[in-house]
Design a protein around this motif. Structure first.
Motif, short mmCIF file in Angstrom:
data_model
loop_
_atom_site.label_atom_id
_atom_site.label_comp_id
_atom_site.label_asym_id
_atom_site.label_seq_id
_atom_site.Cartn_x
_atom_site.Cartn_y
_atom_site.Cartn_z
N ALA A 1 0.81 -1.22 0.00
CA ALA A 1 0.00 0.00 0.00
C ALA A 1 0.84 1.27 0.00
CB ALA A 1 -0.93 0.00 1.22
N ILE A 2 0.17 2.35 -0.33
CA ILE A 2 0.69 3.72 -0.24
C ILE A 2 2.00 3.88 -1.02
CG2 ILE A 2 1.02 5.69 1.29
CD1 ILE A 2 -1.66 4.25 1.59
N ASP A 3 1.94 3.55 -2.30
CA ASP A 3 3.02 3.72 -3.28
C ASP A 3 4.35 3.12 -2.87
OD1 ASP A 3 4.56 6.23 -2.03
OD2 ASP A 3 2.48 6.85 -2.15
N SER A 4 4.34 2.13 -1.97
CA SER A 4 5.60 1.51 -1.54
C SER A 4 6.31 0.80 -2.68
CB SER A 4 5.33 0.52 -0.40
OG SER A 4 4.84 1.19 0.74
N LEU A 5 5.54 0.27 -3.63
CA LEU A 5 6.15 -0.41 -4.76
C LEU A 5 7.06 0.52 -5.56
CD1 LEU A 5 5.86 -3.35 -6.08
CD2 LEU A 5 4.50 -2.19 -7.82
N ASN A 6 6.78 1.81 -5.49
CA ASN A 6 7.57 2.78 -6.24
C ASN A 6 8.99 2.96 -5.72
OD1 ASN A 6 4.58 4.64 -6.66
ND2 ASN A 6 5.65 3.55 -8.29
N TYR A 7 9.30 2.35 -4.58
CA TYR A 7 10.67 2.41 -4.07
C TYR A 7 11.58 1.40 -4.75
CZ TYR A 7 9.68 5.84 -0.49
OH TYR A 7 9.36 7.01 0.16
N LEU A 8 11.02 0.49 -5.53
CA LEU A 8 11.84 -0.45 -6.28
C LEU A 8 12.44 0.27 -7.49
CD1 LEU A 8 9.56 -3.61 -6.17
CD2 LEU A 8 11.52 -3.05 -4.69
N GLU A 9 13.72 0.05 -7.71
CA GLU A 9 14.45 0.86 -8.68
C GLU A 9 14.34 0.35 -10.11
OE1 GLU A 9 19.03 2.50 -9.40
OE2 GLU A 9 18.50 1.40 -7.58
N THR A 10 14.25 -0.96 -10.29
CA THR A 10 14.34 -1.53 -11.64
C THR A 10 13.09 -2.31 -12.02
OG1 THR A 10 15.31 -3.65 -10.96
CG2 THR A 10 16.83 -1.79 -11.29
N GLU A 11 12.92 -2.50 -13.32
CA GLU A 11 11.82 -3.31 -13.81
C GLU A 11 11.92 -4.73 -13.26
OE1 GLU A 11 11.50 -3.23 -18.04
OE2 GLU A 11 11.62 -1.04 -18.18
N LYS A 12 13.14 -5.27 -13.21
CA LYS A 12 13.33 -6.64 -12.74
C LYS A 12 12.89 -6.78 -11.28
CE LYS A 12 16.96 -8.19 -15.90
NZ LYS A 12 18.35 -8.74 -16.02
N GLN A 13 13.12 -5.76 -10.46
CA GLN A 13 12.69 -5.83 -9.06
C GLN A 13 11.17 -5.86 -8.96
OE1 GLN A 13 15.14 -2.38 -7.74
NE2 GLN A 13 15.66 -3.68 -6.00
N VAL A 14 10.50 -5.08 -9.78
CA VAL A 14 9.03 -5.10 -9.77
C VAL A 14 8.52 -6.47 -10.23
CG1 VAL A 14 6.92 -4.07 -10.71
CG2 VAL A 14 8.90 -2.61 -10.17
N GLN A 15 9.09 -6.98 -11.31
CA GLN A 15 8.68 -8.29 -11.81
C GLN A 15 8.96 -9.38 -10.77
OE1 GLN A 15 11.06 -7.54 -15.47
NE2 GLN A 15 9.32 -8.44 -16.55
N ARG A 16 10.13 -9.28 -10.11
CA ARG A 16 10.46 -10.25 -9.08
C ARG A 16 9.47 -10.17 -7.92
NH1 ARG A 16 12.29 -15.21 -7.93
NH2 ARG A 16 13.22 -15.30 -5.85
N THR A 17 9.07 -8.97 -7.55
CA THR A 17 8.09 -8.80 -6.49
C THR A 17 6.77 -9.47 -6.85
OG1 THR A 17 9.09 -6.74 -5.71
CG2 THR A 17 6.77 -7.09 -5.17
N PHE A 18 6.32 -9.27 -8.08
CA PHE A 18 5.08 -9.91 -8.51
C PHE A 18 5.20 -11.44 -8.44
CE2 PHE A 18 3.64 -6.17 -11.43
CZ PHE A 18 3.41 -5.40 -10.31
N GLN A 19 6.36 -11.96 -8.81
CA GLN A 19 6.58 -13.41 -8.74
C GLN A 19 6.56 -13.90 -7.30
OE1 GLN A 19 10.32 -13.69 -10.80
NE2 GLN A 19 9.43 -13.13 -12.78
N GLU A 20 7.20 -13.14 -6.40
CA GLU A 20 7.23 -13.52 -4.99
C GLU A 20 5.83 -13.48 -4.38
OE1 GLU A 20 10.43 -14.03 -2.72
OE2 GLU A 20 10.46 -15.00 -4.68
N VAL A 21 5.06 -12.44 -4.72
CA VAL A 21 3.69 -12.34 -4.21
C VAL A 21 2.85 -13.48 -4.74
CG1 VAL A 21 1.58 -10.95 -4.31
CG2 VAL A 21 3.78 -9.84 -3.86
N HIS A 22 2.99 -13.78 -6.03
CA HIS A 22 2.23 -14.88 -6.64
C HIS A 22 2.51 -16.19 -5.91
CE1 HIS A 22 0.99 -17.78 -9.81
NE2 HIS A 22 0.13 -16.82 -10.15
N ALA A 23 3.78 -16.44 -5.60
CA ALA A 23 4.15 -17.67 -4.90
C ALA A 23 3.62 -17.70 -3.47
CB ALA A 23 5.67 -17.82 -4.89
N ALA A 24 3.49 -16.52 -2.85
CA ALA A 24 3.02 -16.45 -1.46
C ALA A 24 1.52 -16.63 -1.33
CB ALA A 24 3.44 -15.12 -0.84
#
Length: 240
Positions: free
Chosen positions: A102-125
């Motif tokens: 929440a609250i634009d925290s995802l915007n602290y990730l610097e690279t496209e790969k970090q965002v994609q990795r986050t989506f993968q980690e969330v999907h697995a969780a």
């Protein structure tokens, strides 16, 4: 990015965020179950989720933020486990019905790969059918609104001067904030620098779908309306 002393003044600066409305948006789609509140900050939203009946786990990268969150939970009599994790490395967490960033925290990730990795980690969780809620700054907010600074605050116990400038990446912004916080008769001065980066709505959708999510809705600014060119905060709801 660790928040440092910012954790001690964070809640006062975020008083205009409608956390209750955020919790209601989630509860409209799922009323109970295990929820992982990533980048939980000082735990305001985590506490609201617990109070409406969710089994909450709170996580943040900042030790300072988690210290404040822990104190909040103890004072409220809530047994909420806290984890110090980066959102793009959840260390095998699983079994959740809901994940929030929440609250634009995802915007602290610097690279496209970090965002994609986050989506993968969330999907697995998430369990099958689980819900993923997050919000981000729009391109308009990063490229235009934030550059209308500097921004200032002069309150009784805290003041700040907030300068902004374009970051190193496209659609990124650097926040340089100087705080003055009352300590008895004197004011303590400290500085924080934060960088955020956002991406086009179409890219977020693409990365979600490539990860295996179904995008349920994309709305703007705490409404049920689709984003437009003037929207500032974009909300995503996806399901596994």
């Amino acid at each position: 990015m660790r928040y440092g002393k910012f954790a001690s003044v964070y809640d006062g600066l975020m008083e205009d965020i409608p956390y209750e409305q955020y919790a209601e948006r989630v509860a409209k789609h799922v009323q109970s179950g295990k929820i992982l509140d990533l980048a939980c900050g000082t735990g305001v939203l985590s506490q609201l989720f617990a109070e409406i009946g969710f089994d909450v786990t709170a996580s943040d990268l900042s030790e300072e933020m988690l210290t404040v969150a822990n104190q909040r939970f103890q004072e409220a009599g809530l047994q909420i486990p806290v984890l110090q994790l980066s959102m793009d490395n959840l260390e095998g967490l699983s079994g959740f019905d809901v994940v929030t960033i929440a609250i634009d925290s995802l915007n602290y990730l610097e690279t496209e790969k970090q965002v994609q990795r986050t989506f993968q980690e969330v999907h697995a969780a998430l369990n099958d059918g689980g819900h993923f809620f997050f919000d981000v700054h729009s391109l308009h907010k990063v490229d235009n609104v934030y550059l209308n600074g500097p921004f200032t605050l002069d309150a009784e116990d805290i003041a700040y001067i907030w300068h902004t400038e374009p970051g190193d990446h496209e659609h990124s912004i650097i926040h340089d904030i100087t705080f003055f916080v009352r300590q008895n008769r004197w004011f303590e001065r400290f500085e924080e620098t934060h960088e955020q980066r956002t991406f086009a709505v179409s890219l977020y959708r693409k990365w979600l779908e490539e990860t295996g999510f179904t995008v349920e809705s994309i709305t703007a600014d705490f409404t049920d309306e689709e984003p437009n060119e003037e929207s500032e905060r974009i909300f995503f709801h996806a399901r596994k």
